[in-house]
Design a protein around this motif. Structure first.
Motif, PDB file in Angstrom:
ATOM      1  N   PRO A 106      -5.878  16.082  11.480  1.00 57.48           N
ATOM      2  CA  PRO A 106      -6.207  16.519  10.112  1.00 57.48           C
ATOM      3  C   PRO A 106      -5.584  15.614   9.043  1.00 57.48           C
ATOM      4  N   VAL A 107      -6.119  14.396   8.904  1.00 53.22           N
ATOM      5  CA  VAL A 107      -5.659  13.472   7.863  1.00 53.22           C
ATOM      6  C   VAL A 107      -6.597  13.600   6.672  1.00 53.22           C
ATOM      7  N   LEU A 108      -6.043  13.849   5.506  1.00 52.44           N
ATOM      8  CA  LEU A 108      -6.827  14.146   4.312  1.00 52.44           C
ATOM      9  C   LEU A 108      -6.918  12.938   3.383  1.00 52.44           C
ATOM     10  N   PRO A 109      -7.873  12.952   2.452  1.00 51.64           N
ATOM     11  CA  PRO A 109      -8.060  11.813   1.541  1.00 51.64           C
ATOM     12  C   PRO A 109      -6.823  11.467   0.719  1.00 51.64           C
ATOM     13  N   ASP A 110      -5.987  12.453   0.411  1.00 47.57           N
ATOM     14  CA  ASP A 110      -4.812  12.183  -0.415  1.00 47.57           C
ATOM     15  C   ASP A 110      -3.568  11.850   0.401  1.00 47.57           C
ATOM     16  N   HIS A 111      -3.697  11.781   1.711  1.00 49.64           N
ATOM     17  CA  HIS A 111      -2.599  11.272   2.525  1.00 49.64           C
ATOM     18  C   HIS A 111      -2.510   9.758   2.379  1.00 49.64           C
ATOM     19  N   ALA A 112      -1.335   9.215   2.643  1.00 50.12           N
ATOM     20  CA  ALA A 112      -1.107   7.776   2.470  1.00 50.12           C
ATOM     21  C   ALA A 112      -1.836   6.975   3.544  1.00 50.12           C
ATOM     22  N   ALA A 113      -2.428   5.847   3.136  1.00 49.75           N
ATOM     23  CA  ALA A 113      -3.036   4.894   4.069  1.00 49.75           C
ATOM     24  C   ALA A 113      -2.126   3.687   4.267  1.00 49.75           C
ATOM     25  N   TYR A 114      -1.513   3.229   3.185  1.00 49.96           N
ATOM     26  CA  TYR A 114      -0.556   2.125   3.293  1.00 49.96           C
ATOM     27  C   TYR A 114       0.349   2.112   2.072  1.00 49.96           C
ATOM     28  N   VAL A 115       1.453   1.398   2.197  1.00 49.58           N
ATOM     29  CA  VAL A 115       2.359   1.154   1.071  1.00 49.58           C
ATOM     30  C   VAL A 115       2.437  -0.350   0.867  1.00 49.58           C
ATOM     31  N   ALA A 116       2.184  -0.792  -0.358  1.00 49.71           N
ATOM     32  CA  ALA A 116       2.221  -2.219  -0.691  1.00 49.71           C
ATOM     33  C   ALA A 116       3.347  -2.474  -1.686  1.00 49.71           C
ATOM     34  N   TYR A 117       4.222  -3.403  -1.338  1.00 51.54           N
ATOM     35  CA  TYR A 117       5.373  -3.690  -2.193  1.00 51.54           C
ATOM     36  C   TYR A 117       5.077  -4.838  -3.136  1.00 51.54           C
ATOM     37  N   THR A 118       5.497  -4.649  -4.395  1.00 56.70           N
ATOM     38  CA  THR A 118       5.376  -5.681  -5.416  1.00 56.70           C
ATOM     39  C   THR A 118       6.748  -5.930  -6.029  1.00 56.70           C
ATOM     40  N   SER A 119       6.838  -6.991  -6.781  1.00 51.23           N
ATOM     41  CA  SER A 119       8.094  -7.377  -7.399  1.00 51.23           C
ATOM     42  C   SER A 119       8.540  -6.338  -8.424  1.00 51.23           C
ATOM     43  N   GLY A 120       9.862  -6.167  -8.553  1.00 52.15           N
ATOM     44  CA  GLY A 120      10.402  -5.202  -9.510  1.00 52.15           C
ATOM     45  C   GLY A 120      11.285  -5.865 -10.539  1.00 52.15           C
TER      46      GLY A 120
END
Length: 605
Positions: free
Chosen positions: A144-158
């Motif tokens: 039961p994976v829903l549309p608002d569950h995470a697919a990936y995390v992408a890191y950018t500069s801070g």
């Protein structure tokens, strides 16, 4: 019929059921059908479940481009988790930081990269003989994976010196790649998987073909020359290609005309040059060219400008909102500005990320309630980009409202680099800006003030140990003091405009060229880097060279001498003297023919 409550992998499973015998992946002559890919991913997903992967579990992926990489991404999603790319080119210190930030407890990798991630957390080697999956079921898991569950995390500069991870949902990925108004995907299309997995362009490259029933052609690992890239496109019969703005400009000046299989070419990550747009249409008549704009926080693309004819005017617009996206041009009180006037771009709709992982304060600052949205709880992302909307609805990019910059397609906060520089005990002050030696090229330049003689080579090495390669400045310049504006702030504009043609400090003393080939190679390097002179013992990368310049040099040498080098040659022989020796040997009577420049010669960037 498409479900409104669908996940990325469920959409893939529907395609696999519809086209089981169609080729989903190709790489170096090897083909994998949709049914085979789905079955392998199901087996790995079950193995991951046994390793503790569940809904919302972050899984690190540190791999080179390969069939195993694609299997791993699908398997992570099928197991309920989301993937976090750990770029093999980035230093171990960066991997340590991202592993802790994202809460990664399992990393998927390959045998040749094991040393880079070993000891960070639990590791699973995808191409190991010890990984036995044949006994596991090949049927879909139906979790039961829903549309608002995470697919990936992408890191950018801070800007604070700490990277920030944008959490992208299944809904956001589907909004990008299905029924889009900027890209038409047909079953006979082939997309090239070329961008690093940590770069959000990979989202489009991978999921658009796999969810559209097309083929994903996986480019061999490494950084190819321009000629090798063109050859890969033709050999794999690629019809859709995505390039960063910098690489697009180089290809337009080089072998663009060879890529006759293309029907759609996307470019972005920075401002496109109209001149190179026009050259592309001249080289590939009938091509559909798309200028794609968008921050990672709004899932790769926010606006796209579709072109089927040469550019009109002195700039290339960023176009209209992509399907499922709302674009607002607002003033500093969040009021819409009239068409033709400048304002900050805010992005709303299904592509907006959930926020930054573990950063509620930063999330609250950048992800705001959407007062114009029709859905309860809708949010919009504050991009920091200054734009204006024309009366015809087309959006034009004007610049940044803060110090954030883009170089080689990567979004960079200079403050993150400055923080590392200021950690050096001898550095009193530092400022990093973008300089533009030519219209189509950008480079990071670090200006620093030090109480003692701090060597630039030491600062470069300091940054290399903790930052990704694209964040290490090409040029380091020591100043007595940083220039200030009348308001007492660092005058970044003055620094960006300052010309630096002096040969930078390297680990070698200056030694002049002695042979004609050494002089020509030294002159080529000096010209490309905007330097008055280059010594034959100077290291290319200590002078500020990068992967884009590597491709320029390899291409120039091939045209000038007829000697086909590979990018790897420059990485292994990185001084003028060493490179000149390779050229001399290739030109000497009786020398063996140069190695073919096919994709098997691609190298690690």
């Amino acid at each position: 019929m498409t479900s409104t409550a669908e996940s990325v992998h469920a959409a893939f499973e529907r395609r696999a059921a519809t086209f089981p015998d169609a080729v989903a992946l190709s790489m170096s002559g090897r083909c994998v059908t949709y049914a085979e890919l789905n079955a392998r991913a199901n087996q790995l997903a079950r193995h991951l479940r046994g390793k503790g992967v569940d809904v919302e579990t972050p899984v690190g992926v540190c791999t080179e481009r390969s069939v195993d990489t694609v299997v791993a991404l699908i398997a992570v999603l099928k197991a309920g988790g989301h993937y976090v790319a750990l770029d093999p080119r980035q230093p171990r210190e960066r991997h340590e930081l991202l592993t802790a930030e994202a809460g990664i407890r399992l990393i998927l990798t390959q045998e040749l990269l094991l040393a880079r991630v070993s000891g960070l957390t639990d590791v699973l080697v995808l191409d190991s003989d010890a990984l036995e999956l044949t006994g596991l079921s090949t049927t879909d898991l139906a979790l039961p994976v829903l549309p608002d569950h995470a697919a990936y995390v992408a890191y950018t500069s801070g800007s604070t010196g700490r990277p920030k991870g944008a959490c992208i949902t299944h809904r956001a990925v589907l909004r990008l790649v299905r029924s889009s108004n900027f890209l038409a995907v047909e079953p006979d299309d082939a997309f090239l998987m070329f961008a690093p997995l940590a770069f959000d362009a990979s989202t489009l490259e991978i999921w658009a073909p796999l969810l559209g029933g097309a083929r994903l052609a996986v480019a061999p690992p490494g950084a190819p020359s321009l000629a090798e890239l063109a050859e890969t496109v033709v050999r794999e019969r690629v019809t859709v290609l995505w390039l960063t703005a910098g690489l697009f400009h180089q290809m337009a000046e080089g072998p663009m005309a060879r890529m006759t299989t293309l029907r759609q070419l996307l470019a972005g990550g920075d401002v496109l040059s109209p001149h190179h747009v026009d050259r592309t249409f001249a080289a590939l008549p009938g091509i559909r060219l798309v200028n794609g704009y968008g921050p990672t926080e709004n899932t790769t693309f926010t606006c796209c400008h579709v072109m089927e004819a040469p550019a009109e005017g002195d700039t290339v617009p960023i176009g209209r909102p992509v399907t499922g996206t709302e674009v607002y041009v607002l003033d500093d009180r969040l009021r819409p500005v009239p068409d033709g006037e400048s304002g900050e771009l805010y992005a709303g709709g299904a592509g907006v990320a959930r926020g930054y992982v573990g950063r509620p304060d930063l999330t609250a600052d950048r992800f705001l309630p959407d007062p114009f949205g029709s859905e309860p709880g809708a949010r919009m992302y504050r991009t920091g980009d200054l734009v204006r909307r024309r009366t015809d609805g087309v959006v034009e990019y004007l610049g940044r409202l803060d110090h954030q910059v883009k170089v080689r397609g990567f979004r960079i906060e200079p403050g993150e680099i400055e923080t590392v520089l200021l950690a050096h005990p001898g550095v009193k002050d530092a400022c990093v800006v973008v300089q533009t030696p030519t219209v189509a090229e950008k480079r990071l330049t670090a200006f620093y003030v030090c109480a003692e003689n701090v060597a630039a080579v030491d600062l470069r090495e300091l940054l290399r140990r903790s930052l990704p390669p694209y964040m290490v400045p090409a040029v380091f310049a020591r100043l007595e003091a940083l220039p200030l504006t009348r308001n007492g702030k660092v005058d970044r504009a003055a620094l960006a405009a300052r010309q630096i043609r002096e040969r930078p400090e390297t680990n070698a003393d200056f030694r002049a060229a002695r042979t004609p080939v050494e002089r020509q190679v030294a002159d080529l390097w000096a010209d490309l880097m905007g330097l008055d002179e280059v010594g034959v013992d100077d290291d290319f990368f200590e002078l500020g060279g990068d992967s884009l310049l590597v491709t320029r040099i390899v291409t120039d040498i091939a045209e000038r001498y007829g000697v086909e080098l590979r990018p790897r040659d420059l990485y292994l022989s990185s001084t003028v003297a060493e490179l000149a020796e390779i050229i001399d040997k290739a030109l000497s009577p009786g020398a063996p023919a140069p190695a073919p420049s096919g994709a098997d010669a691609a190298t690690t960037d």
